[in-house]
Design an enzyme around this catalytic site. Sequence first.
Site, PDB file in Angstrom:
ATOM      1  CB  SER A 105      -0.948   0.011   1.197  1.00 22.29           C
ATOM      2  OG  SER A 105      -2.183  -0.578   0.844  1.00 22.29           O
ATOM      3  CE1 TYR A 118      -5.259   2.454   3.783  1.00 27.18           C
ATOM      4  CE2 TYR A 118      -5.916   0.507   2.539  1.00 27.18           C
ATOM      5  CZ  TYR A 118      -4.964   1.454   2.879  1.00 27.18           C
ATOM      6  OH  TYR A 118      -3.714   1.406   2.314  1.00 27.18           O
ATOM      7  CB  SER A 119     -12.191   1.181  -0.080  1.00 25.22           C
ATOM      8  OG  SER A 119     -12.535   0.467  -1.256  1.00 25.22           O
ATOM      9  CG  ASN A 120      -6.879  -2.271  -1.030  1.00 23.75           C
ATOM     10  OD1 ASN A 120      -5.911  -1.600  -0.712  1.00 23.75           O
ATOM     11  ND2 ASN A 120      -7.237  -3.350  -0.358  1.00 23.75           N
ATOM     12  N   GLY A 122       3.020  -0.440   3.932  1.00 27.96           N
ATOM     13  CA  GLY A 122       2.253  -1.347   3.088  1.00 27.96           C
ATOM     14  C   GLY A 122       2.748  -2.772   3.180  1.00 27.96           C
TER      15      GLY A 122
END
Length: 390
Positions: A89, A195-197, A341
Amino acid sequence: MTKSLKTFRRTGVTVLAAALLTGVAVPAASAGQDRPELRQAVQEFVDNGYAGMQLRVRDERGEWTGSAGVRELGGTAKPSTDGHFRVGSTTKNFTATLVLQLVAEGKIGLDTPVVGVLPRFGFDRRITVRMLLQHTSGLFNHTGELLPDGTIVPGIPWSGQEWVDKRFHTYQPEELVRLSLSKPPRFEPGASWSYSNTNYVVARLLVEALTGHSFADELDRRILRPLKLRDTLSPGSWSGMPKPYAHAYYTYDDAGRQKTLDVTHQNPSWISAAGDMISTTKDLQTYFSALQSGKLLPPWLMTEMRKTHPKSESLFGRYGLGQFVQDLGPGCVGTVISHNGSNNGYAALMYSTPDGSKTMTASVTAGATASDAKFPDALNKLLKTVFCGK
């Protein structure tokens, strides 16, 4: 090939701890600088079960690099201090910077609705660029969601036997976005934080739509080449890893038995521009120092980038636009900026003071079996050592 952790689980994967290795070598340090406090901090990660770690610190005493553990299970060689690794991330910070450069050029506004640029997806007209970068869009995370009541809503496979079997499968960004949109949103756009990819997959598509070029090409043109980041790339569906590198391992349940697999080579297209990049501690240091010192964005956008959302509190502080902002407390440098990440088997750390003068970048590799429970304490001790002199 075109060149170009809330917790580490936020990329859609949990950093896997390694088996406690015996006979671990003493960390290698930069010539002429013996920093025993840094050597000890690196060693603690290995003592807690991780296979290996490399660390780079740049401060008023110069630049220090060191490593501990092993490059490959069963071997004795330490991880290279200039080794490549998957940054997970941490990619989001690069993606946010690309989008904000387009904002600086007037190609789009922070509060511009996304649907106007990407009409084919039918996004809620209230979702803006700012909401994507700060995770306030409400878009379902395509790697799955853990709801407040404990219910898990699955997305694409990123763990267990299912991921192992599909680790070389190629996903298209549009496929990931459409999977997200097939699920109910977490909340009304702008009403909360989650939190959303998927937010950063959409951000990638925005970059491509606004420039007419691939994400990897724009990354190369706007950031990698100007900063001479020759060891950083957005690999797309390429499953390889440039040399040198430390191996990464994934432990999973196989018919009731724990199995550990070398997953150094894997196709990262499942996470796309939310976490697919490869880099080194040196390149991350160069990049993050340049960003925080104002070399990549104008001052007004740096201010916007550091405005955090009150509901985004996590182990790493609060979330702004593509980065965390954290106050380390009394006796420290004050505020630090970061975006860490992970990607199955690899983890990355990237920290800087707001002026870019003091930085810390690192890679941690998983091994066989252990718990992640000690990771927060080890990270906190490392931060205190680097940024508080403790």
